[in-house]
Design an enzyme around this catalytic site. Structure first.
Site, PDB file in Angstrom:
ATOM      1  N   HIS A   1     -26.895 -33.126 -39.895  1.00  0.00           N
ATOM      2  CA  HIS A   1     -27.441 -33.122 -38.544  1.00  0.00           C
ATOM      3  C   HIS A   1     -28.551 -32.090 -38.403  1.00  0.00           C
ATOM      4  O   HIS A   1     -28.279 -30.920 -38.136  1.00  0.00           O
ATOM      5  CB  HIS A   1     -26.326 -32.813 -37.541  1.00  0.00           C
TER       6      HIS A   1
ATOM      7  N   PRO B   1     -14.803 -30.963 -34.945  1.00  0.00           N
ATOM      8  CA  PRO B   1     -14.110 -31.761 -33.939  1.00  0.00           C
ATOM      9  C   PRO B   1     -14.469 -31.191 -32.558  1.00  0.00           C
ATOM     10  O   PRO B   1     -14.198 -30.010 -32.277  1.00  0.00           O
ATOM     11  CB  PRO B   1     -12.636 -31.559 -34.300  1.00  0.00           C
TER      12      PRO B   1
ATOM     13  N   ASP C   1     -23.493 -31.101 -25.347  1.00  0.00           N
ATOM     14  CA  ASP C   1     -22.982 -32.071 -24.384  1.00  0.00           C
ATOM     15  C   ASP C   1     -21.664 -32.678 -24.842  1.00  0.00           C
ATOM     16  O   ASP C   1     -20.789 -32.956 -24.030  1.00  0.00           O
ATOM     17  CB  ASP C   1     -24.018 -33.186 -24.162  1.00  0.00           C
TER      18      ASP C   1
ATOM     19  N   ILE D   1     -29.027 -35.242 -25.135  1.00  0.00           N
ATOM     20  CA  ILE D   1     -28.835 -36.271 -26.160  1.00  0.00           C
ATOM     21  C   ILE D   1     -27.430 -36.149 -26.741  1.00  0.00           C
ATOM     22  O   ILE D   1     -26.997 -35.066 -27.108  1.00  0.00           O
ATOM     23  CB  ILE D   1     -29.866 -36.114 -27.302  1.00  0.00           C
TER      24      ILE D   1
ATOM     25  N   HIS E   1     -30.513 -36.719 -34.221  1.00  0.00           N
ATOM     26  CA  HIS E   1     -29.217 -36.041 -34.066  1.00  0.00           C
ATOM     27  C   HIS E   1     -28.468 -35.956 -35.390  1.00  0.00           C
ATOM     28  O   HIS E   1     -28.121 -34.865 -35.841  1.00  0.00           O
ATOM     29  CB  HIS E   1     -28.356 -36.774 -33.034  1.00  0.00           C
TER      30      HIS E   1
ATOM     31  N   GLU F   1      -2.154 -28.142 -22.898  1.00  0.00           N
ATOM     32  CA  GLU F   1      -1.603 -28.054 -24.249  1.00  0.00           C
ATOM     33  C   GLU F   1      -2.685 -28.000 -25.318  1.00  0.00           C
ATOM     34  O   GLU F   1      -2.567 -27.251 -26.299  1.00  0.00           O
ATOM     35  CB  GLU F   1      -0.676 -29.248 -24.515  1.00  0.00           C
TER      36      GLU F   1
ATOM     37  N   PHE G   1       4.727 -33.123 -26.187  1.00  0.00           N
ATOM     38  CA  PHE G   1       3.392 -32.806 -25.715  1.00  0.00           C
ATOM     39  C   PHE G   1       2.606 -31.940 -26.690  1.00  0.00           C
ATOM     40  O   PHE G   1       1.430 -31.636 -26.448  1.00  0.00           O
ATOM     41  CB  PHE G   1       3.449 -32.251 -24.296  1.00  0.00           C
TER      42      PHE G   1
ATOM     43  N   HIS H   1      12.879 -29.408 -26.330  1.00  0.00           N
ATOM     44  CA  HIS H   1      13.171 -30.767 -25.841  1.00  0.00           C
ATOM     45  C   HIS H   1      12.768 -31.765 -26.922  1.00  0.00           C
ATOM     46  O   HIS H   1      11.956 -32.648 -26.715  1.00  0.00           O
ATOM     47  CB  HIS H   1      12.465 -31.033 -24.507  1.00  0.00           C
TER      48      HIS H   1
ATOM     49  N   HIS I   1       9.138 -38.790 -22.442  1.00  0.00           N
ATOM     50  CA  HIS I   1       9.215 -37.399 -22.897  1.00  0.00           C
ATOM     51  C   HIS I   1       9.985 -37.227 -24.209  1.00  0.00           C
ATOM     52  O   HIS I   1      10.076 -36.105 -24.707  1.00  0.00           O
ATOM     53  CB  HIS I   1       9.885 -36.540 -21.813  1.00  0.00           C
TER      54      HIS I   1
ATOM     55  N   ARG J   1      17.118 -29.058 -26.238  1.00  0.00           N
ATOM     56  CA  ARG J   1      17.512 -28.727 -24.862  1.00  0.00           C
ATOM     57  C   ARG J   1      19.028 -28.540 -24.790  1.00  0.00           C
ATOM     58  O   ARG J   1      19.515 -27.704 -24.034  1.00  0.00           O
ATOM     59  CB  ARG J   1      17.092 -29.870 -23.938  1.00  0.00           C
TER      60      ARG J   1
END
Lengths: 684, 684
Positions: A29, A118, A158, A190, A264, A418, A444, A468, A480, A527
Site C-alpha cells: 500500500h 486488522p 477512515d 478514500i 491505496h 468487549e 462474548f 458463564h 448466551h 456460574r
C-alpha cells in the site's frame, strides 16, 4: 524552527522508499505512506523521544500505526532513524522470513510497538498504551522524579474510524480523560471502495467531541508542516482530554493517481514511479535512495533520544536511592518476571472444602494474589458482579476529577465494550509494566475475537476471565450459552484455553497464565458450583492434563474438563455398579497438555483402552484426545441449569450409556492405540 | 386522544407481569420492563400497526428490543395484544422448552422479529429491517399502491449504546438516511456495573447527531406519555433521517430499588413486590393479573391492526391486477422459495477451462444469477474489488439524494463495519423479502462473530462471502491469514461452511446457500487461482463431500478442501511414481456431508484404508473425517503465496511424505475403520 529543504527532502525520501518497496514486492500500500509522510516527519523528528538503539526504553514515546497497511511508512522511518531495520530489510518488504511483513508485527520488528493491520485494533491498542502510561506514572512518579511521562501517538484512517472497536475505544479514552493520547486522523476521503461518500458521511470530529475529545483540523496536511506542528503543540497542552487532529491529506501524494482509490493498495506503475521521482528531485533510474542529509538529520534526532534516555537512566538511578522498592519493582516488571514467592499465595483446596463456582474461585485467587503481583490490573466489560473480577479493596482506574478512583487504580471499568477491552489489554501488555486481566461472559469473548487473535499473534500476556462458560449458566439461554467458543480458541495458535474443574485447577490456570510471558489465556469459568476434586493439585493441573482418578484395570478412560469432570467421577461409581471400570482424566488446558513429553501424555491417555471425551459443547477437536466424543453440537436451552444438563443427558446415566457404547465399539480393534499416537509430527 | 386511567393501568399491568414472571423464574431482568413500560404502551397502542393473528404480515410495523434482557416487556405485550403467547407461557418464563426463553428468540416466539440479548445486535438488526423496508418499498410500491411503508421501532439501552456494533450500525443508518427507523434510547443511567458514570460519560445524542440522526429528548419517560407521543409523531415526520428519542427513565420504576443496579438483573424481593403491587393498585396476594379493561383496550388495537391487514390484502389484490409480475414475485419471496429454473443459470466448468480464483468464480455466479433471483442483495464491508461481490450492472442501495444509487439498488456499501454488516444482514433476512450476501476477508468474519452466531441461532438465510481464505492470500501476512476461522465456524451449529475447490463446487456452494431457507452459509474463497477439477460436478458437490478421484486398490484416502484438493490430485501422481495408490475426496462442506446417509458417506471415506486430511489451517476437527491430519497449527507468513505454501510443505512432496507415514502407521491396525464409524449418535 522553520522547515527547510531538508525537511521536504526527508518527506520525499519516505515517499520514494514506500514507492520502491511496494514496487519491488509488487504488493502493498503506497498511498497512505505517501499521504502521511509529512505528519510522520513532523511528529517523529520534532516531537517524539525515542532511542533506536534501545527500543525497549520504558519512557519512550509510543507510536501506533492503526492503519497498519501503510506500514512502509513505519518501516521507512525505523530505518531512517537508525533502528535495526536495514535498507535490505526494506528491499525484502513482504518477503519470506523478513522483518518487514505485510502488516506491522510487534514481535518481529524492532520499534514496532503493537501488531496492527486488522482495522481499528491499533486505535484501541493506543488507548491501552496511554492507560498504561497514566497508571505506571501514577504508581512510580514521585516529587522530583517524573519517571514516566511519555505520550502515545497514533495514526488512523477512515477504515479504522468506521470500525466499532475504534468507537468503543474512543468513548473509553474520552471518559478516562487520557491527555497523553494524541491521534492523527488521516482524512483522505478514500477507502478501498473509493470515495468515502459511498458509505461514510458522518461528522467524525463532532463524534469525537461527543466522546469528550479535544479536536482540531489541519486543512492542508500535504504541505502545511507549521500547521501540523502547531496542532500537535496545542494537543500536548490539553491535559485532561485525548486529542484528535483531523488532517486532510491526499492519498498517494505525488502519484498520477493521487487522491484516488487506485493508489491505496496497489504499487505504482513504472511511468508513474518515474514521474513521482522526478517531481521529488530523485533519480528515476535509482531505487531505495536515501540522501545523506536525511540520514544526518534523523540520526541527530536519534542521538538526542539516546541522550534523553541517558538522562533518564541517571534520574532512575537517583530514584533508586530514594525509592528503592519502587525502583526494583519497576526493574523487575520490565523483565516480565513475577515477584519471588508470589505463587505461595495461590489458594489450595481439599476435597472436603465446599463446592464453589469457578468464577468465585477465580475471585479468590485475585483476592489472594493482588498484593503480591502489583502489575496485575483487573477489570470487566460491565459484568463486575458476574465475572467476580474485582478484589474487595480494589481502587478503580479513573481520572481523579470524577471522584470515583484515580490513575493508580487497578480496576478498569471497560463498559460494555468487549472488543475494545481486548485490544486495550493488548496495548497495556505491550507497554511492559502491566498484566491485564479482563472479564466478560465466555460467549462474548467472541465479540472480541479480532483482538483476541492479536493477543496470540503478538505474544501478549493477557488474561481473559470468561465466566458463564456453558449451558451451565442456565436461564439466560442459547443467546448466551457458548457451544463453538472453546473450539474456536483452541484452534487459535499461541492461546491457552483453560477450563478448570475445581479450586486447585483454577489456581493452576492462574499460575500458568501469569508465568507464561508470551502467551495469552482464556479462563473459562462456571456460574454454577463445582465440588473440590479428590485427585486435583496445582502441580498436576499445570501439566494441562492429568489422571484425576486412576483405575489400573479400567475398561475406558473418561476425559473431561471443568464442570463435567465431577460428573465423570460420579459416572465411575455408576459404571462400577455394573461391573465396568473407568478412569477419569481432567484436561483443563489442551495446549499445555500438548507440550508435555509423550511418555507423560500416554500415561494420562494410554493405549489399550478406549477414551470418551465429555464436555457440554461442540465436540469439534476432541477426536484428538479421545476415540469417542460426548458433547453438544446444537444450541442450548433456557432453563435452570440442572434441567438443561438433564435435557441433553449430561448426567451420570447419560455418560455411562455412552461409555458402554464406546467400550463395546472398540473391543475388536487391535492394537487400540491412544489417540495421542500419531503418524507424524505437526509443523510448529 | 388524552391518556386516561386505563393507560396507566395497562402500563402497570406490564410492570407487574414482569415482576411476577421474573419472581416465579427466580431469574431475569425486571428493571428494563418496569422502566420502559410507558413508552412501550404509547408505541404499541398508538403507533404500531400489526395483526397478532398473523405475525407474518409483510407490511406490519417492526419492533426490536435491542436490550433483549428486558424481554418480559416484550412477552407481556405479545400476550396482552393477543399473539399466541398465553398467560401460561409467561408463567413458564425461562423454563425448559417454553416459548419465553431468557432472551427473545425469533424462531421460537410468535411476534418476535429478531433474536436479541447479545448487546448491540438488535440495534443493527433494526437498521437491517429498515433497509429492507426501504428497498422492498422501492421495488414494489407503485402509484396508488403504497404496499410497503412500515416503520421499524427499536429500543436500546446504555449497554447497546456502548457496543461498537451499534456505533457501526448507527453510522450506516445515518449515511443511508433511513427515515423509517425510530429508536428509543432508554437513558436510565444504569448498567450492570452501576451508574454509567463509571464508564460511559459521552454525549450520546451529540454522537447520533454526528452520524446524521434526528435527535430528541423526553425528560420524564416515567410519566410524560404526551411527551413521548409527541416525540414519536415528530420522529415520523422526519423522512430523510433516522430518529432517536432519548428517554430519561427510572429503571425498575416502582420498586424500592428503582434507579439502582439492584433492580437490573435480579427479581424483586417479596416485600418489594408487595409494595409495588399496592402502589400500582394491584392485589399483592395475586400474581399474573390482567384487568379486563387492559385486554379490551389492547384487543381493540389488535383488531384495528387486523382490519388494516384486511385493507392491505384488498389493496394487494388490486395491485395483482395491475402489476401481476410484481405481485406474484412478492408472494413468492415471502414463501422463501426461489424462482423456478434459476439453478439453470449456475455456471458449470470442464477440466479444460482456465484456472480461476474462487472469489472470481463467486463473482461469475453472482453475475449469472442476479437477474434470476431478484431478492438477492449483495454488498461488501469496503472490499468490493477484493471480494468480487458486485455484478457489473449493479446499482448501489443509497439514498437518492446522494446521486450515487437509489433505494431499489441491490448493492450495499457497508463500509469497514463487519460486525454491523452481519447483524444488518440478519435484519434484512428477517424482513422476509431479501436474501443478503455480504463480503469481507475470511479473517474478518471473526470481527462479526457475535452476529454470525445469531445468523445460525435465528435461522437466517444469510451468505457470507469470505474471500482471501488462507495463507494463500500471501503478502498481507499473518494478521490477515485465517488459521482458526474454519474450525470456529464449523463448530457453530446450523452454519454451512463451504470451501469450494473449483468452479463447479462454487456453484454448488451457492446452490445450497440459496436453497437452505433456515441456514446461513460462509463461503471461504481463494485469492489465488484454482484449476477446474476432473471429477467435480454441482450434483456431487451439493452432497458436501464426494470422491474426486477414485482408485479401487488405494492405500490411502486424501481428504481435502478448496485450494488443497488440486494439490492432493498432484500428490496422487507423485505417490503413483513410487507405486503407492491414493484416492482423493473433496469435502467442501462438512455440515452438508454429515447430513448424507451413512452408506454414501462410507463410500466416500471407506473402511479398510487410512485417511489423511489436508487443509492449510488448524487441524482441529479434522480427526472426525481422517485418521491423520496435515494442517497449519501456527500462524502463517508474509510472502508470495507459493513461497508460503512451500515453507509449510504444502506441496505434492510434503503431502506425499505424510501420506506414506500415514499408510505405514496404520498398516497393523485391524479392523481399520473409517473415522465416520462411531460408537453412538450425537444428540441434535
Amino acid at each position: 524552527m522553520p522547515y527547510e529543504k531538508v525537511d521536504t527532502l526527508a518527506i520525499n525520501t519516505i515517499r520514494t522508499l514506500a514507492v520502491d518497496a511496494t514496487a519491488r514486492a509488487n504488493s502493498g500500500h503506497p498511498g497512505a505512506p505517501m499521504g502521511m509522510a509529512p505528519v510522520a516527519h513532523v511528529l517523529f523528528n520534532r516531537f517524539m523521544t525515542f532511542n533506536p538503539k534501545n527500543p525497549g526504553w520504558v519512557n519512550r514515546d509510543r507510536f501506533v500505526l492503526s492503519n497498519g497497511h501503510g506500514c512502509m511508512l513505519q518501516y521507512a522511518l525505523l530505518h531512517l532513524f537508525g533502528y535495526a531495520v536495514s535498507l535490505d530489510d526494506l528491499k525484502n518488504f513482504r518477503q519470506l522470513d523478513s522483518i518487514t511483513p505485510g502488516h506491522p508485527e510487534a514481535h518481529d520488528t524492532p520499534g514496532i510497538e503493537v501488531t496492527t493491520g486488522p482495522l481499528g485494533q491499533g486505535f484501541a491498542n493506543a488507548v491501552g498504551l496511554a492507560i498504561a502510561q497514566a497508571h505506571t506514572g501514577a504508581v512510580f512518579n514521585k516529587p522530583n522524579f517524573e519517571l514516566i511521562n511519555n505520550y502515545t501517538y497514533m495514526f488512523f484512517g477512515d477504515g479504522c474510524a468506521m470500525e466499532g472497536i475504534a468507537s468503543e475505544a474512543a468513548s473509553m479514552a474520552g471518559h478516562l480523560q487520557l491527555g497523553n493520547l494524541i491521534a492523527i486522523y488521516d482524512d483522505n476521503h478514500i477507502s478501498i471502495d473509493g470515495d468515502t461518500k459511498c458509505a461514510f458521511t458522518e461528522d467524525v470530529m463532532k463524534r469525537f467531541e461527543a466522546y469528550g475529545w479535544h479536536t482540531q483540523h489541519v486543512e492542508d496536511g500535504d504541505n502545511d508542516l507549521e500547521g501540523i506542528e502547531k496542532a500537535i503543540v496545542a494537543a500536548k497542552e490539553v491535559k485532561d482530554k485525548p486529542s484528535v487532529i483531523k488532517l486532510t491529506t491526499t492519498i498517494g501524494f505525488g502519484s498520477k493517481l493521487q487522491g484516488t482509490g487506485g493508489v491505496h493498495g496497489n504499487p505504482l506503475k513504472a511511468d508513474d514511479m518515474k514521474q513521482v521521482k522526478e517531481k521529488f528531485g530523485f533519480d528515476p533510474e535509482k531505487t531505495f535512495v536515501v540522501p545523506q542529509e536525511v540520514y544526518d538529520m534523523y540520526h541527530k534526532h536519534a542521538a538526542d533520544g539516546a541522550a534523553a534516555e541517558q538522562e533518564w537512566n541517571k534520574l532512575f538511578e537517583s530514584y533508586g536511592k530514594e525509592h528503592k522498592d519502587l525502583h526494583d519493582d519497576l526493574v523487575r516488571r520490565l523483565t516480565r518476571d513475577l515477584p519471588e514467592g508470589w505463587q505461595n499465595k495461590l489458594p489450595t483446596y481439599k476435597p472436603t472444602d465446599a463446592a464453589i463456582a469457578s468464577r468465585k474461585l477465580s475471585e479468590t485467587v485475585l483476592e489472594a494474589i493482588h498484593d503480591a503481583i502489583p502489575e496485575l490490573l483487573s477489570g470487566s466489560a460491565d459484568l463486575t458482579g458476574s465475572n467476580n473480577t474485582r478484589w474487595k479493596k480494589a481502587v478503580d482506574f479513573q481520572p481523579p476529577s470524577l471522584g470515583i478512583g484515580d490513575w493508580s487504580g487497578r480496576y478498569l471499568r471497560y463498559g460494555v465494550r468487549e472488543h475494545a477491552m481486548a485490544a486495550v489489554m493488548n496495548g497495556m501488555s505491550a507497554y511492559g509494566t502491566i498484566i491485564p486481566a479482563g472479564g466478560t461472559f465466555l460467549n462474548f469473548v467472541s465479540y472480541a475475537a479480532g483482538a483476541v487473535r492479536l493477543s496470540s499473534l503478538s505474544h501478549q500476556r493477557v488474561i481473559y476471565v470468561a465466566t458463564h462458560d456453558s449451558i451451565g449458566l442456565g436461564e439466560d439461554g442459547p443467546t448466551h450459552q457458548p457451544i463453538e467458543t472453546l473450539a474456536h480458541f483452541r484452534a487459535l495458535p499461541n492461546m491457552m484455553v483453560w477450563r478448570p474443574a475445581d479450586g486447585n485447577e483454577t489456581s493452576a490456570a492462574y499460575y500458568m497464565a501469569l508465568t507464561s510471558k508470551q502467551t495469552p489465556s482464556i479462563l473459562a469459568l462456571t456460574r454454577q458450583n463445582l465440588p473440590q476434586l479428590e485427585g486435583s493439585t496445582i502441580e498436576k493441573a499445570i501439566k494441562g492434563g492429568y489422571v484425576a482418578l486412576e483405575n489400573k484395570d479400567a475398561n475406558v478412560t473418561l476425559v473431561s474438563t471443568g464442570s463435567e469432570v465431577s460428573l465423570c467421577l460420579e459416572t465411575v461409581k455408576k459404571l462400577g455398579e455394573e461391573g465396568i471400570k473407568a478412569r477419569v482424566v481432567s484436561l483443563p488446558c489442551v495446549e499445555v497438555f500438548d507440550a508435555q513429553d509423550k511418555d507423560y501424555k500416554l500415561s494420562v491417555i494410554p493405549d489399550g483402552i478406549p477414551t470418551l471425551s465429555v464436555e457440554v459443547m461442540s465436540t469439534l477437536g476432541w477426536e484428538k484426545y479421545s476415540h469417542e466424543q460426548f458433547g453438544l453440537n446444537r444450541f442450548g436451552a433456557s432453563a435452570p441449569y440442572k434441567e438443561v444438563y438433564k435435557k441433553f443427558e449430561f448426567t451420570p446415566e447419560g455418560i455411562a450409556k455412552r461409555a458402554k457404547a464406546t467400550i463395546d465399539f472398540y473391543k475388536d480393534v487391535k492394537p487400540l492405540r491412544s489417540p495421542l499416537n500419531r503418524a507424524f509430527t505437526q509443523l510448529i
